[in-house]
Design an enzyme around this catalytic site. Sequence first.
Site, PDB file in Angstrom:
ATOM      1  N   LYS A 181       1.002  -1.085   0.071  1.00  0.00           N
ATOM      2  CA  LYS A 181       0.247  -0.049   0.000  1.00  0.00           C
ATOM      3  C   LYS A 181       0.845   1.302   0.019  1.00  0.00           C
ATOM      4  O   LYS A 181       2.051   1.126   0.822  1.00  0.00           O
ATOM      5  CB  LYS A 181      -0.660   0.039   1.385  1.00  0.00           C
ATOM      6  CG  LYS A 181      -1.522   1.228   1.504  1.00  0.00           C
ATOM      7  CD  LYS A 181      -2.906   0.869   1.307  1.00  0.00           C
ATOM      8  CE  LYS A 181      -3.690   2.269   1.413  1.00  0.00           C
ATOM      9  NZ  LYS A 181      -4.206   2.550   0.001  1.00  0.00           N
ATOM     10  N   SER A 182       0.300   2.504  -0.587  1.00  0.00           N
ATOM     11  CA  SER A 182       1.298   3.410  -0.746  1.00  0.00           C
ATOM     12  C   SER A 182       1.590   4.130   0.746  1.00  0.00           C
ATOM     13  O   SER A 182       0.509   4.294   1.643  1.00  0.00           O
ATOM     14  CB  SER A 182       0.544   4.627  -1.557  1.00  0.00           C
ATOM     15  OG  SER A 182       0.527   4.167  -2.958  1.00  0.00           O
ATOM     16  N   ALA A 236     -12.216   5.593  -3.094  1.00  0.00           N
ATOM     17  CA  ALA A 236     -11.540   7.033  -2.615  1.00  0.00           C
ATOM     18  C   ALA A 236     -11.190   6.610  -1.081  1.00  0.00           C
ATOM     19  O   ALA A 236     -11.817   7.200  -0.211  1.00  0.00           O
ATOM     20  CB  ALA A 236     -12.691   8.011  -2.695  1.00  0.00           C
ATOM     21  N   CYS A 249      -2.616   8.933  -7.618  1.00  0.00           N
ATOM     22  CA  CYS A 249      -3.803   8.936  -6.887  1.00  0.00           C
ATOM     23  C   CYS A 249      -4.768   9.788  -7.218  1.00  0.00           C
ATOM     24  O   CYS A 249      -4.349  10.974  -7.170  1.00  0.00           O
ATOM     25  CB  CYS A 249      -3.605   8.707  -5.637  1.00  0.00           C
ATOM     26  SG  CYS A 249      -5.201   8.689  -4.634  1.00  0.00           S
ATOM     27  N   GLY A 300     -10.741  -2.224 -12.098  1.00  0.00           N
ATOM     28  CA  GLY A 300     -11.643  -3.356 -12.599  1.00  0.00           C
ATOM     29  C   GLY A 300     -11.557  -3.334 -14.293  1.00  0.00           C
ATOM     30  O   GLY A 300     -11.032  -2.677 -14.863  1.00  0.00           O
ATOM     31  N   GLY A 327      -4.377  -2.567 -14.505  1.00  0.00           N
ATOM     32  CA  GLY A 327      -5.609  -2.067 -14.743  1.00  0.00           C
ATOM     33  C   GLY A 327      -6.564  -3.053 -15.483  1.00  0.00           C
ATOM     34  O   GLY A 327      -6.342  -3.615 -16.468  1.00  0.00           O
TER      35      GLY A 327
HETATM   36  C1  LIG Z   1      -9.285  -0.205  -2.672  1.00  0.00           C
HETATM   37  C2  LIG Z   1      -7.987   0.466  -3.609  1.00  0.00           C
HETATM   38  C3  LIG Z   1      -6.727   0.995  -3.102  1.00  0.00           C
HETATM   39  C4  LIG Z   1      -5.759   1.417  -3.807  1.00  0.00           C
HETATM   40  N1  LIG Z   1      -4.827   2.023  -3.081  1.00  0.00           N
HETATM   41  C5  LIG Z   1      -3.578   2.374  -3.880  1.00  0.00           C
HETATM   42  C6  LIG Z   1      -2.498   2.961  -3.406  1.00  0.00           C
HETATM   43  O1  LIG Z   1      -2.360   3.059  -2.168  1.00  0.00           O
HETATM   44  N2  LIG Z   1      -1.515   3.301  -4.100  1.00  0.00           N
HETATM   45  C7  LIG Z   1      -1.434   3.275  -5.517  1.00  0.00           C
HETATM   46  O2  LIG Z   1      -0.695   3.653  -6.423  1.00  0.00           O
HETATM   47  N3  LIG Z   1      -2.588   2.688  -6.136  1.00  0.00           N
HETATM   48  C8  LIG Z   1      -3.638   2.232  -5.269  1.00  0.00           C
HETATM   49  N4  LIG Z   1      -4.597   1.640  -5.915  1.00  0.00           N
HETATM   50  C9  LIG Z   1      -4.501   1.388  -7.393  1.00  0.00           C
HETATM   51  C10 LIG Z   1      -4.253   0.070  -7.886  1.00  0.00           C
HETATM   52  O3  LIG Z   1      -3.070  -0.097  -7.470  1.00  0.00           O
HETATM   53  C11 LIG Z   1      -4.290  -0.245  -9.590  1.00  0.00           C
HETATM   54  O4  LIG Z   1      -3.310   0.744 -10.069  1.00  0.00           O
HETATM   55  C12 LIG Z   1      -5.810   0.162  -9.886  1.00  0.00           C
HETATM   56  O5  LIG Z   1      -6.744  -0.344  -9.222  1.00  0.00           O
HETATM   57  C13 LIG Z   1      -6.144  -0.331 -11.215  1.00  0.00           C
HETATM   58  O6  LIG Z   1      -5.876  -1.943 -11.354  1.00  0.00           O
HETATM   59  P1  LIG Z   1      -6.897  -2.960 -10.998  1.00  0.00           P
HETATM   60  O7  LIG Z   1      -7.986  -2.823 -12.265  1.00  0.00           O
HETATM   61  O8  LIG Z   1      -6.092  -4.337 -11.129  1.00  0.00           O
HETATM   62  O9  LIG Z   1      -7.563  -2.851  -9.536  1.00  0.00           O
HETATM   63  C14 LIG Z   1      -5.745   1.276  -5.231  1.00  0.00           C
HETATM   64  C15 LIG Z   1      -6.907   0.630  -5.774  1.00  0.00           C
HETATM   65  C16 LIG Z   1      -7.974   0.019  -5.035  1.00  0.00           C
HETATM   66  C17 LIG Z   1      -9.099  -0.545  -5.870  1.00  0.00           C
END
Ligand SMILES: Cc1cc2nc3c(=O)[nH]c(=O)nc-3n(C[C@H](O)[C@H](O)[C@H](O)COP(=O)(O)O)c2cc1C
Length: 301
Positions: A42-43, A69, A122, A209, A235
């Site tokens: 997590k960031s 968010a 973000c 998603g 993504g």
């Molecule tokens: C609940 C949630 C929390 C996320 N928190 C972070 C984060 O802390 N730092 C970050 O760089 N991306 C964060 N993301 C983005 C994901 O790392 C990713 O780039 C994005 O969800 C697209 O990929 P996916 O479709 O496989 O989820 C978050 C995504 C979700 C759904």
Amino acid sequence: MKVDVAGVEFDSPVLLASGILGSTGESLNRVLREGAGGVVTKSVGTEVRKGHPGPNVFADDSGEYALNAVGLSNPSKEFDDEVEKVEGTTVVSIFGGTAEEFADLASHFEEYADCLELNVSCPHAEGYGTDIGADPDLTRDVTEAVVETVDVPVWVKLTPNVTDIAEIGLSAEEAGADAVVAINTVGAMAIDTQTAYPILGNGEGGMSGSAVKPIAVRSVYELYEALDIPIVGVGGVSSPDDAIEMMLAGASLVEVGTAVKDDIGVFDEISRGIDEYSDEKGWSHDEIVGKTHEVVKEAEE
Ligand SMILES: Cc1cc2nc3c(=O)[nH]c(=O)nc-3n(C[C@H](O)[C@H](O)[C@H](O)COP(=O)(O)O)c2cc1C
């Protein structure tokens, strides 16, 4: 299939994306046991942050997308206790509001990380994320500051919420980034029609998603045309075919986020699927990565 990206070895090309199961050493190790080739935490930022009010995650009934968010909630530097427990290739994701904050975090986490991922993308935290990553100069400053501070490889995670993602990617590359990661979530919003209230506590959020996959594939494709450094695709990946598509567009590694909440076994499934595809086609990892560019150029000749 082992993959080396910018001098870091991953047991498979499929990694956990930042923000999902990335808050404790135990959850990160669980993902590694499920077959992930590496994990992104997590960031973490310079200040402890509680994040936005709930609800901060919403999954649409269609299963096609999720909105979040979360607001960069994190335990700051104390997170090193958790990262220390991770027993596999570890990418520590950091965020800050200035180049100095990024550099400070980078030097703190360097000893715990195989590489660092800079979250300049973000979409829902004012002063952070996209406020930096939509600006090529700020992206350059942040990247340069971190690259000058640490010896581990530095990845820069890009936002799709810009007119030209390749321009921002080039800034990161010129500043010394070892790889770029594309994409973070897509700016989005949902409203409850009965109450007329926004569904997320913060109002606006970021979409992830399956529905964002075509945006991610296009971003990776454009970055591959413009950049010389490796690209990490993220993504909407939830199946072997999604991951292969991302690799054909130009991704050396693929991260999986939202799909993990439905099936933590997805890492093993995707890794096996990539191996089978590689055997079937007789194409090595390097031959798969960016293949579509080659095919398109051949057809044009
Ligand atoms: C609940 C949630 C929390 C996320 N928190 C972070 C984060 O802390 N730092 C970050 O760089 N991306 C964060 N993301 C983005 C994901 O790392 C990713 O780039 C994005 O969800 C697209 O990929 P996916 O479709 O496989 O989820 C978050 C995504 C979700 C759904």
